[in-house]
Motif scaffolding. Sequence first.
Motif, PDB file in Angstrom:
ATOM      1  N   ASP A   1       0.824  -1.078   0.060  1.00 46.48           N
ATOM      2  CA  ASP A   1       0.081  -0.092  -0.017  1.00 46.48           C
ATOM      3  C   ASP A   1       0.778   1.267   0.141  1.00 46.48           C
ATOM      4  O   ASP A   1       0.432   2.113  -0.558  1.00 46.48           O
ATOM      5  CB  ASP A   1      -1.085  -0.078   1.212  1.00 46.48           C
ATOM      6  CG  ASP A   1      -2.104   0.779   0.885  1.00 46.48           C
ATOM      7  OD1 ASP A   1      -2.802   0.495  -0.064  1.00 46.48           O
ATOM      8  OD2 ASP A   1      -2.443   1.840   1.754  1.00 46.48           O
TER       9      ASP A   1
ATOM     10  N   ARG B   1       1.079   2.877  -3.475  1.00 41.05           N
ATOM     11  CA  ARG B   1      -0.324   3.476  -3.883  1.00 41.05           C
ATOM     12  C   ARG B   1      -0.737   4.590  -3.184  1.00 41.05           C
ATOM     13  O   ARG B   1      -1.495   5.348  -3.583  1.00 41.05           O
ATOM     14  CB  ARG B   1      -1.355   2.151  -3.472  1.00 41.05           C
ATOM     15  CG  ARG B   1      -1.169   1.055  -4.583  1.00 41.05           C
ATOM     16  CD  ARG B   1      -2.072   0.085  -4.317  1.00 41.05           C
ATOM     17  NE  ARG B   1      -2.452  -0.973  -5.207  1.00 41.05           N
ATOM     18  CZ  ARG B   1      -3.408  -1.808  -5.323  1.00 41.05           C
ATOM     19  NH1 ARG B   1      -4.008  -2.242  -4.173  1.00 41.05           N
ATOM     20  NH2 ARG B   1      -3.473  -2.551  -6.383  1.00 41.05           N
ATOM     21  N   LEU B   2      -0.394   4.679  -1.752  1.00 35.34           N
ATOM     22  CA  LEU B   2      -0.701   5.746  -0.768  1.00 35.34           C
ATOM     23  C   LEU B   2      -0.083   7.101  -1.412  1.00 35.34           C
ATOM     24  O   LEU B   2      -0.615   8.023  -1.782  1.00 35.34           O
ATOM     25  CB  LEU B   2      -0.463   5.425   0.641  1.00 35.34           C
ATOM     26  CG  LEU B   2      -0.533   6.559   1.359  1.00 35.34           C
ATOM     27  CD1 LEU B   2      -2.051   7.133   1.360  1.00 35.34           C
ATOM     28  CD2 LEU B   2      -0.104   6.214   2.788  1.00 35.34           C
TER      29      LEU B   2
ATOM     30  N   PHE C   1      -1.817   8.096  -4.598  1.00 35.20           N
ATOM     31  CA  PHE C   1      -3.090   8.783  -4.324  1.00 35.20           C
ATOM     32  C   PHE C   1      -2.739  10.353  -4.014  1.00 35.20           C
ATOM     33  O   PHE C   1      -3.450  11.007  -4.323  1.00 35.20           O
ATOM     34  CB  PHE C   1      -4.076   8.151  -3.250  1.00 35.20           C
ATOM     35  CG  PHE C   1      -5.016   8.814  -2.314  1.00 35.20           C
ATOM     36  CD1 PHE C   1      -5.908   9.007  -3.024  1.00 35.20           C
ATOM     37  CD2 PHE C   1      -4.580   9.541  -1.232  1.00 35.20           C
ATOM     38  CE1 PHE C   1      -7.015   9.906  -2.359  1.00 35.20           C
ATOM     39  CE2 PHE C   1      -5.472  10.097  -0.656  1.00 35.20           C
ATOM     40  CZ  PHE C   1      -6.776  10.376  -1.194  1.00 35.20           C
TER      41      PHE C   1
ATOM     42  N   ARG D   1      -5.443   6.717   3.994  1.00 32.02           N
ATOM     43  CA  ARG D   1      -5.771   7.706   2.839  1.00 32.02           C
ATOM     44  C   ARG D   1      -6.339   8.772   3.573  1.00 32.02           C
ATOM     45  O   ARG D   1      -6.075  10.061   3.495  1.00 32.02           O
ATOM     46  CB  ARG D   1      -6.935   7.058   2.024  1.00 32.02           C
ATOM     47  CG  ARG D   1      -5.857   6.567   1.033  1.00 32.02           C
ATOM     48  CD  ARG D   1      -6.561   5.282   0.095  1.00 32.02           C
ATOM     49  NE  ARG D   1      -5.649   4.748  -0.810  1.00 32.02           N
ATOM     50  CZ  ARG D   1      -4.785   3.550  -0.173  1.00 32.02           C
ATOM     51  NH1 ARG D   1      -4.740   3.276   0.661  1.00 32.02           N
ATOM     52  NH2 ARG D   1      -4.011   3.174  -1.297  1.00 32.02           N
TER      53      ARG D   1
ATOM     54  N   ARG E   1      -4.238  12.315   3.988  1.00 28.43           N
ATOM     55  CA  ARG E   1      -4.673  13.494   3.407  1.00 28.43           C
ATOM     56  C   ARG E   1      -4.693  14.733   4.630  1.00 28.43           C
ATOM     57  O   ARG E   1      -4.191  15.780   4.304  1.00 28.43           O
ATOM     58  CB  ARG E   1      -6.138  13.435   3.003  1.00 28.43           C
ATOM     59  CG  ARG E   1      -6.380  13.103   1.895  1.00 28.43           C
ATOM     60  CD  ARG E   1      -7.976  13.349   1.555  1.00 28.43           C
ATOM     61  NE  ARG E   1      -8.610  14.236   1.747  1.00 28.43           N
ATOM     62  CZ  ARG E   1      -9.617  14.326   3.129  1.00 28.43           C
ATOM     63  NH1 ARG E   1      -9.784  13.291   3.898  1.00 28.43           N
ATOM     64  NH2 ARG E   1     -10.105  15.373   3.142  1.00 28.43           N
TER      65      ARG E   1
ATOM     66  N   LEU F   1       1.242   5.597  -8.915  1.00 30.73           N
ATOM     67  CA  LEU F   1       0.569   4.273  -8.588  1.00 30.73           C
ATOM     68  C   LEU F   1       1.387   2.955  -9.044  1.00 30.73           C
ATOM     69  O   LEU F   1       0.947   2.244  -9.768  1.00 30.73           O
ATOM     70  CB  LEU F   1      -0.908   3.972  -9.106  1.00 30.73           C
ATOM     71  CG  LEU F   1      -1.931   5.097  -8.353  1.00 30.73           C
ATOM     72  CD1 LEU F   1      -3.299   5.082  -9.184  1.00 30.73           C
ATOM     73  CD2 LEU F   1      -2.064   4.816  -7.245  1.00 30.73           C
TER      74      LEU F   1
ATOM     75  N   GLN G   1     -10.145  14.823  -5.279  1.00 28.66           N
ATOM     76  CA  GLN G   1     -10.025  13.840  -4.262  1.00 28.66           C
ATOM     77  C   GLN G   1     -11.085  12.670  -4.569  1.00 28.66           C
ATOM     78  O   GLN G   1     -10.685  11.266  -4.333  1.00 28.66           O
ATOM     79  CB  GLN G   1     -10.159  14.388  -2.918  1.00 28.66           C
ATOM     80  CG  GLN G   1      -9.187  15.270  -2.430  1.00 28.66           C
ATOM     81  CD  GLN G   1      -9.386  15.742  -1.137  1.00 28.66           C
ATOM     82  OE1 GLN G   1     -10.469  15.473  -0.487  1.00 28.66           O
ATOM     83  NE2 GLN G   1      -8.912  16.970  -0.795  1.00 28.66           N
TER      84      GLN G   1
ATOM     85  N   ALA H   1      -9.551  10.524  -7.409  1.00 32.61           N
ATOM     86  CA  ALA H   1      -8.455   9.782  -7.269  1.00 32.61           C
ATOM     87  C   ALA H   1      -8.825   8.626  -6.190  1.00 32.61           C
ATOM     88  O   ALA H   1      -8.327   7.529  -6.463  1.00 32.61           O
ATOM     89  CB  ALA H   1      -7.409  10.682  -6.387  1.00 32.61           C
ATOM     90  N   LEU H   2      -9.585   8.762  -5.444  1.00 32.03           N
ATOM     91  CA  LEU H   2     -10.133   7.718  -4.309  1.00 32.03           C
ATOM     92  C   LEU H   2     -10.806   6.646  -5.274  1.00 32.03           C
ATOM     93  O   LEU H   2     -10.793   5.289  -5.139  1.00 32.03           O
ATOM     94  CB  LEU H   2     -10.983   8.017  -3.330  1.00 32.03           C
ATOM     95  CG  LEU H   2     -10.233   8.647  -2.175  1.00 32.03           C
ATOM     96  CD1 LEU H   2     -11.200   9.514  -1.247  1.00 32.03           C
ATOM     97  CD2 LEU H   2      -9.377   7.751  -1.404  1.00 32.03           C
TER      98      LEU H   2
ATOM     99  N   ASP I   1      -8.536   4.564  -6.971  1.00 30.64           N
ATOM    100  CA  ASP I   1      -7.679   3.772  -5.924  1.00 30.64           C
ATOM    101  C   ASP I   1      -8.690   2.476  -5.607  1.00 30.64           C
ATOM    102  O   ASP I   1      -8.226   1.751  -4.792  1.00 30.64           O
ATOM    103  CB  ASP I   1      -7.477   4.626  -4.885  1.00 30.64           C
ATOM    104  CG  ASP I   1      -5.946   4.006  -4.155  1.00 30.64           C
ATOM    105  OD1 ASP I   1      -5.440   3.100  -4.697  1.00 30.64           O
ATOM    106  OD2 ASP I   1      -5.860   4.506  -2.922  1.00 30.64           O
TER     107      ASP I   1
END
Length: 192
Positions: free
Chosen positions: A42, A45-46, A49, A86, A90, A116, A144, A147-148, A151
């Motif tokens: 992760d 990926r984080l 994001f 996430r 943020r 990613l 946001q 993007a989520l 994800d």
Amino acid sequence: MTISGEPTDADPPVDLSVGGVEDRVAERAAVEAEFSAFYRVDFPRLVGFLILVGAGREDAVDAAQETMRTLHRKWGEVRHPKAWVRTTARRVLIRALGSLREEVFGEPPEPAAALLVGDQDMWESVERDEVLAVLRELPPCQRQALALTFDGFSPAEIAQILDVPATQVRGNLARARHTAVIVLGKRKGERQ
């Protein structure tokens, strides 16, 4: 325990047997392995994001690293780590960027490979640099939400992460997609 250090009936018994210590060591090793596996999958990926929602690469890596350190301390308490990181990242990013007082000379383009890294299947049919440029033109709430979505989160999950109603998320997604189509159309027209 009492002030003198004497145990009371309310104190849980401490298992000092060799088997009890070995069990705790094995349990701790299993927890560490579980966290390590999550981190390896992760973390990239984080970072991706956070870049998609508008952070620069260094800020994204810093926020992701701080978030993962906090998650490591709370690993046994967090029920949904992917969503938790996430939400927390943020907030960490917002705090970090809010405390900066730098003169801005313009944002250098992010390298496409930074996005990613662990989820290449999703990006095979789309030029990453183009997606990043389109996302940067969206308002933050739409960026946001989109993007989520990229994800893998559903609108209901996004609503929980962003702490907004699901109807607002669906509206932001619809507006983001509409705006993205317009921006892509303009970009296509500029290239011809």
